[in-house]
Design an enzyme around this catalytic site. Structure first.
Site, mmCIF file in Angstrom:
data_model
loop_
_atom_site.group_PDB
_atom_site.id
_atom_site.type_symbol
_atom_site.label_atom_id
_atom_site.label_comp_id
_atom_site.label_asym_id
_atom_site.label_seq_id
_atom_site.Cartn_x
_atom_site.Cartn_y
_atom_site.Cartn_z
ATOM 1 N N GLU A 75 19.755 62.427 59.141
ATOM 2 C CA GLU A 75 20.550 63.152 60.138
ATOM 3 C C GLU A 75 19.900 64.455 60.577
ATOM 4 O OE1 GLU A 75 24.676 63.492 59.110
ATOM 5 O OE2 GLU A 75 24.826 61.383 58.553
ATOM 6 N N CYS A 79 30.725 61.545 53.144
ATOM 7 C CA CYS A 79 30.822 62.489 52.025
ATOM 8 C C CYS A 79 29.462 63.109 51.687
ATOM 9 C CB CYS A 79 31.476 61.836 50.815
ATOM 10 S SG CYS A 79 30.737 60.296 50.286
ATOM 11 N N HIS A 80 28.381 62.505 52.143
ATOM 12 C CA HIS A 80 27.063 63.104 51.926
ATOM 13 C C HIS A 80 26.905 64.420 52.695
ATOM 14 C CE1 HIS A 80 26.640 60.561 55.514
ATOM 15 N NE2 HIS A 80 25.721 61.423 55.910
ATOM 16 N N TYR A 87 32.301 72.497 50.158
ATOM 17 C CA TYR A 87 33.487 72.001 49.465
ATOM 18 C C TYR A 87 34.681 72.936 49.711
ATOM 19 C CZ TYR A 87 30.425 68.825 46.830
ATOM 20 O OH TYR A 87 29.532 67.844 46.466
ATOM 21 N N ASN A 138 36.000 58.273 47.735
ATOM 22 C CA ASN A 138 35.767 57.769 49.084
ATOM 23 C C ASN A 138 35.424 56.275 49.053
ATOM 24 O OD1 ASN A 138 34.945 57.259 51.694
ATOM 25 N ND2 ASN A 138 33.378 58.843 51.748
#
Length: 162
Positions: A154, A127-128, A96, A119
């Site tokens: 991912e 945003c994850h 962040y 978002n």
């Protein structure tokens, strides 16, 4: 993500107020068949979006190439989300605070969290991928299990055993 009927209705109401129009399947038309058709160009964009999102969840797509409409987001939130979309690739994470620094707002880590919550295109605007600087996973509007699943997809986190 996991929106109740009430939450979804509130989101549609907010967008309706913001855009000044009720959601429709396309422009007003004189026949029922014409009314059922989406606006010109809309169907193609939607089909491309569906294909890319399905491919992402199948583990085949690592970057979205969709044209994004940023008109529903402004100011700091827009700068943060655009930075995130453009410069935090698949399989990586950013803190962040680091994201706040990248947009020239040192000390605005909490505001970055607020931007993540605003978002309008989660997953496509990833945003994850924003996590706590100290190694924690942070929050996520879709729930922490969803965030963990996206990060596992991912390769950032291990796949769940069960």
């Amino acid at each position: 993500f996991h929106a109740t009927e009430k939450t979804a209705a509130e989101a549609v109401a907010r967008l309706t107020r913001r855009l000044g129009a009720e959601p429709t399947a396309g422009p007003p038309a004189s026949s029922a068949a014409a009314a059922a058709r989406p606006a010109p160009g809309c169907a193609e964009h939607l089909a491309a979006g569906i294909r890319q999102v399905e491919s992402y969840f199948a583990g085949e797509t690592t970057a979205f190439t969709l044209p994004l409409d940023w008109s529903l987001i402004t100011g700091f939130n827009r700068r943060v989300l655009r930075e995130l979309a453009a410069h935090v690739p698949y399989g990586t994470v950013v803190g962040y605070q680091d994201l706040a620094d990248r947009v020239g707002e040192p000390g605005a880590a909490r505001a970055v969290g607020v931007a993540m919550g605003s978002n309008p295109l989660p997953v496509v605007v990833p945003c994850h991928r924003v996590v706590e600087s100290g190694g924690g996973i942070g929050g996520f509007g879709g729930g922490l299990e969803t965030k963990r699943a996206l990060l596992a997809l991912e390769g950032v986190l291990p796949q769940p055993l069960f």
